[in-house]
Write an enzyme that holds these catalytic residues in place. Structure first.
Site, PDB file in Angstrom:
ATOM      1  N   GLY A  38       0.035  -0.309  -4.946  1.00  0.00           N
ATOM      2  CA  GLY A  38      -1.332  -0.791  -4.819  1.00  0.00           C
ATOM      3  C   GLY A  38      -2.204  -0.301  -5.946  1.00  0.00           C
ATOM      4  O   GLY A  38      -2.282   0.902  -6.183  1.00  0.00           O
ATOM      5  N   ASN A  50      -0.164   1.480   5.952  1.00  0.00           N
ATOM      6  CA  ASN A  50       0.576   0.501   5.146  1.00  0.00           C
ATOM      7  C   ASN A  50       1.211  -0.508   6.091  1.00  0.00           C
ATOM      8  O   ASN A  50       1.893  -0.119   7.035  1.00  0.00           O
ATOM      9  CB  ASN A  50       1.652   1.214   4.326  1.00  0.00           C
ATOM     10  CG  ASN A  50       2.614   0.277   3.611  1.00  0.00           C
ATOM     11  OD1 ASN A  50       3.777   0.613   3.425  1.00  0.00           O
ATOM     12  ND2 ASN A  50       2.157  -0.886   3.204  1.00  0.00           N
ATOM     13  N   GLY A  51       0.980  -1.790   5.807  1.00  0.00           N
ATOM     14  CA  GLY A  51       1.536  -2.847   6.660  1.00  0.00           C
ATOM     15  C   GLY A  51       0.414  -3.700   7.196  1.00  0.00           C
ATOM     16  O   GLY A  51      -0.762  -3.427   6.956  1.00  0.00           O
ATOM     17  N   CYS A  83       0.892  -1.163   0.000  1.00  0.00           N
ATOM     18  CA  CYS A  83       0.000   0.000   0.000  1.00  0.00           C
ATOM     19  C   CYS A  83       0.926   1.208   0.000  1.00  0.00           C
ATOM     20  O   CYS A  83       2.041   1.135   0.525  1.00  0.00           O
ATOM     21  CB  CYS A  83      -0.876   0.112   1.251  1.00  0.00           C
ATOM     22  SG  CYS A  83      -2.296  -1.010   1.258  1.00  0.00           S
ATOM     23  N   TYR A  94      12.057  -6.413  -4.758  1.00  0.00           N
ATOM     24  CA  TYR A  94      11.015  -6.312  -5.788  1.00  0.00           C
ATOM     25  C   TYR A  94      10.092  -5.113  -5.658  1.00  0.00           C
ATOM     26  O   TYR A  94       9.736  -4.475  -6.639  1.00  0.00           O
ATOM     27  CB  TYR A  94      10.154  -7.582  -5.754  1.00  0.00           C
ATOM     28  CG  TYR A  94       8.897  -7.516  -6.598  1.00  0.00           C
ATOM     29  CD1 TYR A  94       8.948  -7.760  -7.966  1.00  0.00           C
ATOM     30  CD2 TYR A  94       7.668  -7.193  -6.025  1.00  0.00           C
ATOM     31  CE1 TYR A  94       7.792  -7.689  -8.741  1.00  0.00           C
ATOM     32  CE2 TYR A  94       6.512  -7.116  -6.802  1.00  0.00           C
ATOM     33  CZ  TYR A  94       6.583  -7.365  -8.157  1.00  0.00           C
ATOM     34  OH  TYR A  94       5.456  -7.297  -8.926  1.00  0.00           O
TER      35      TYR A  94
HETATM   36  P1  AMP Z   1       6.161 -16.524 -10.332  1.00  0.00           P
HETATM   37  O1  AMP Z   1       7.126 -17.106 -11.311  1.00  0.00           O
HETATM   38  O2  AMP Z   1       4.732 -16.809 -10.709  1.00  0.00           O
HETATM   39  O3  AMP Z   1       6.490 -16.901  -8.950  1.00  0.00           O
HETATM   40  O4  AMP Z   1       6.263 -14.919 -10.443  1.00  0.00           O
HETATM   41  C1  AMP Z   1       7.451 -14.315 -10.099  1.00  0.00           C
HETATM   42  C2  AMP Z   1       7.357 -12.831 -10.305  1.00  0.00           C
HETATM   43  O5  AMP Z   1       6.227 -12.252  -9.614  1.00  0.00           O
HETATM   44  C3  AMP Z   1       8.591 -12.188  -9.716  1.00  0.00           C
HETATM   45  O6  AMP Z   1       8.970 -11.060 -10.470  1.00  0.00           O
HETATM   46  C4  AMP Z   1       8.085 -11.796  -8.346  1.00  0.00           C
HETATM   47  O7  AMP Z   1       8.870 -10.802  -7.757  1.00  0.00           O
HETATM   48  C5  AMP Z   1       6.701 -11.298  -8.676  1.00  0.00           C
HETATM   49  N1  AMP Z   1       5.946 -11.135  -7.427  1.00  0.00           N
HETATM   50  C6  AMP Z   1       6.193 -10.189  -6.526  1.00  0.00           C
HETATM   51  N2  AMP Z   1       5.360 -10.239  -5.506  1.00  0.00           N
HETATM   52  C7  AMP Z   1       4.560 -11.254  -5.687  1.00  0.00           C
HETATM   53  C8  AMP Z   1       3.491 -11.803  -4.941  1.00  0.00           C
HETATM   54  N3  AMP Z   1       3.122 -11.283  -3.785  1.00  0.00           N
HETATM   55  N4  AMP Z   1       2.881 -12.871  -5.430  1.00  0.00           N
HETATM   56  C9  AMP Z   1       3.269 -13.374  -6.595  1.00  0.00           C
HETATM   57  N5  AMP Z   1       4.277 -12.896  -7.353  1.00  0.00           N
HETATM   58  C10 AMP Z   1       4.934 -11.838  -6.923  1.00  0.00           C
END
Ligand code: AMP
Length: 457
Positions: free
Chosen positions: A28, A102-103, A2, A242
């Site tokens: 978000g 946020n959090g 968020c 990320y």
């Molecule tokens: P996957 O291969 O489906 O695990 O997707 C990986 C990509 O989704 C990476 O770039 C992750 O950093 C990004 N990602 C970041 N946050 C999430 C999250 N909360 N749930 C799913 N994928 C995420």
């Protein structure tokens, strides 16, 4: 996840909040809102959708006053109810209290039960509403002691912005899980999740709030009290990997440079003979620069990102079932054909996106694909605000690295080590890395399944 913003003492407060939310959109996409205060009245605009779609010049103009706060919300399970759109507004003893959070709190259930026992009636499923009820129950008096005493009851992750009449308040939990920065533009003070928002509005960064700090901004003065001086900082390392924007400077570092160093370290730990290095855009871009630099391999753009994808594109038919994967990223055949490539990605969560990307790269003609990930395998859920799925859905909690490599169909797969990842941070002891090793710095919720359904951002 968020984004939050607060502005004190600017004649275009709502406009500044609007622009800041624009810069924080990545935090978000589900909904957003702005509340302003004109000295007498609160004005409110909230809607589902992206900042650019929810507001226009007229709606921002209608948010009168020199004080405003805003929120952009990440979509999570069970929380897309429009009542849950923040900022949250309540009135206590004729005093409006607006709050943006946020959090994730980890003692929400205990507090809910306790407050309901005492007669509180909740309107939303937001853990943020608990904070308002705590304020109502806490003995009033000096605003500093009042807010401090209420926030002392919270556990877990919170970066908060309150607007209480002419007083703007910012607060950060004692571990500093989520970022919160103080900026200045002329006589106005601004609180934002990330510094990229300050850059957009032409404000200067004053400093990040300390973990455990509450700042009270009124009459052009900033005064601080502390919930407690942090015993141990636990900044969320996934913000670095990320989530935060690479042009932001948070947790005392620039996110792009952190990611570049992660890539360099990855190349040191897991070198491979290949024709070139490429990123999965955009998440792997910055680490790929570091990997190429350290390995001495050329850096190529192997996939192109389409920047014009809104949320409301036409649902593809069965015939176009791969549309979703392809519309966002398209591999360049002439670059990839017959090549041995190192593909850099920030992280693997469920593994499904990575699998699709690899398939596309392979179909475009790559001969060998060596997948390199800039963090260790994610094996534990997050209770402090990152929307990681339950253990069952995290691919690395059920499969070995070899099995994941087989699943995403790569020739080799290597992850950065925990030590290597922490080693490139300026202060390796200042981070929460529970998603990798299950060592949670702060209590986790008692009833985790309920919590996982109702977490907010
Ligand atoms: P996957 O291969 O489906 O695990 O997707 C990986 C990509 O989704 C990476 O770039 C992750 O950093 C990004 N990602 C970041 N946050 C999430 C999250 N909360 N749930 C799913 N994928 C995420």
């Amino acid at each position: 996840m968020c984004g939050i913003v607060g502005v004190s003492n600017h004649e275009e407060a709502a406009k500044i909040v609007f622009l800041s939310l624009y810069a924080l959109q990545h935090r978000g996409e589900e909904s957003c809102g702005i509340l302003s205060f004109d000295g007498k009245k609160i004005h409110s605009q909230k809607a589902r959708g992206l900042v650019a779609d929810c507001f226009n010049e007229n709606s921002v103009e209608s948010l009168k006053g020199n004080f405003a706060i805003g929120h952009t919300r990440y979509s999570t399970t069970g929380s897309s109810n429009s009542k849950n759109i923040q900022p949250f507004l309540a009135t206590h003893k004729n005093r409006p209290i607006a709050i943006a959070h946020n959090g994730n709190l980890t003692n929400t259930e205990d507090l809910y039960n306790e407050l309901e026992e005492q007669g509180s009636i909740f309107q939303t499923t937001m853990d943020s509403e608990v904070i308002v009820h705590l304020l109502a129950k806490t003995k009033n008096g000096d605003i500093k002691a009042w807010i401090k005493n209420a926030l002392m009851r919270l556990r877990g992750a919170f970066s908060l912005v309150f607007m209480m009449g002419n007083v703007l308040v910012g607060a950060r939990d004692p571990f500093g899980f989520r970022p919160l920065c103080l900026g200045k533009k002329g006589d106005a003070y601004i609180l934002v999740s990330e510094t990229c928002a300050l850059d957009l509005i032409g404000a200067q960064l004053v400093r990040e709030l300390e973990p455990g700090e509450i700042v009270f901004i009124s009459d052009g003065k900033v005064e601080s009290v502390f919930l407690e001086k942090s015993k141990k900082k636990a900044h969320c390392i996934f913000e670095n990997i990320y989530f935060a924007r690479p042009d932001s400077h948070i947790f005392d570092d620039n996110i792009y440079l952190v990611r570049k160093r992660l890539g360099e370290q990855l190349a040191k730990e897991h070198p491979i003979d290949a024709d070139f290095v490429m990123a999965i855009p955009d998440s792997g871009n910055y680490a790929a620069v570091g990997y190429a630099k350290e390995s001495g391999l050329p850096l190529e753009i192997g996939m192109i990102r389409n920047h014009y994808i809104g949320r409301t594109f036409i649902q593809p038919s069965q015939f176009l079932r791969e549309f979703r994967v392809r519309v966002k990223l398209n591999p360049i055949r002439d670059v990839l054909k017959g090549k041995r490539v190192v593909v850099v990605e920030d992280s693997i969560v469920r593994g499904t996106t990575s699998r699709s990307r690899v398939e596309e790269i392979r179909r475009a003609g790559a001969k060998e694909i060596h997948f390199r990930v800039t963090c260790p395998p994610i094996t534990f859920p997050c209770f402090y605000g990152i929307d990681f799925p339950s253990k069952g859905e995290l691919i690395a909690s059920n499969k070995s690295v070899k099995e994941i490599a087989d699943f995403i169909e790569v020739d080799s797969l290597q992850y950065l080590s925990l030590e290597g990842m922490l080693g490139i941070m300026k202060d390796s002891n200042a981070f929460c890395h529970a998603c990798f090793d299950g060592v949670y710095p702060e209590q986790v919720p008692k009833n985790q399944s309920k919590y996982l359904l109702e977490k907010n951002c």
